[in-house]
Design a protein around this motif. Structure first.
Motif: not given
Length: 226
Positions: A141-149
């Motif tokens: 999984e790739c996360w950005f600012n605690d969101k799955l993106v």
């Protein structure tokens, strides 16, 4: 369409992949249902399920097979800049169902959501989540600012990662997941199933189906930590 084998008629014994159709390429068999046990047995033989909700379960083994050797992962100049930015955080197996649902969201080739159908049916979602609970299916999984993106999911048998699907909601997010798989987890081989231009840009190549099956026979006895 030429006649293909109905698995219920053979007590769910898969035929030899050499009997798969040339057109459509790799179509081998069909069944009424899909189970975790069937999926594992299929992958051990170089076969995977791919079908729509209005179809029976269709089982495929295309020739040639698209694969990616991790050491051949290609880093473009633009992706290297993305890597240097360190914008994403990579996690494994923390949001498997969410990754599958994101992959199931209908998309155009540009990644934008549309109303077209998806091949990840509810039955497939249920079966692969059971495989995840059993430690066979995994998500990166790739996360950005605690969101799955972005991310990808697939099965691990031996030291081979059988990739199923990937998604990106931000530029290069799925590439980050693949990069992590190839450089940190380091399977012997990533099965990419069917060739695409996008996979080719990442370093994927095609090999003969029988060569792929022979690799599986050897490497399912190995172990990959994920």
């Amino acid at each position: 369409m030429s006649q293909i084998l109905w698995l219920e008629d053979t007590n769910f014994q898969f035929p030899n992949v050499s009997t798969a159709l040339d057109e459509p390429d790799g179509l081998l068999a069909a069944s009424e249902r899909i189970t975790p046990e069937l999926v594992i047995e299929a992958y051990k033989r170089g076969i995977f399920p791919w079908y729509s909700a209005d179809q029976p379960v269709l089982w495929w083994s295309p020739n040639p097979r698209c694969v990616l050797y991790p050491e051949k992962f290609h880093i473009s100049r633009s992706f290297r800049r993305s890597l240097n930015s360190k914008a994403f955080k990579i996690k494994t197996n923390t949001a498997f169902r969410e990754v599958m649902l994101a992959c199931a969201a209908p998309r155009t080739e540009t990644g934008k959501t549309e109303e077209a159908g998806t091949w990840i049916t509810q039955a497939m979602l249920d079966v692969y989540c059971l495989l995840h609970e059993a430690g066979v299916a995994h998500s990166i999984e790739c996360w950005f600012n605690d969101k799955l993106v972005g991310g990808m999911y697939g099965l691990v048998l031996g030291d081979i990662f059988f990739g199923e699907s990937m998604f990106s909601k931000m530029k290069d997010a799925s590439k980050f997941a693949m990069f992590h798989l190839c450089t940190e987890i380091k399977p012997f081989l990533v099965d990419a199933q069917v060739h695409s231009r996008h996979l080719e840009t990442l370093g994927a190549e095609v090999i003969d189906r029988q060569d792929f099956v022979d690799i599986i026979k050897i490497h399912t006895d190995y172990h990959l930590n994920l």
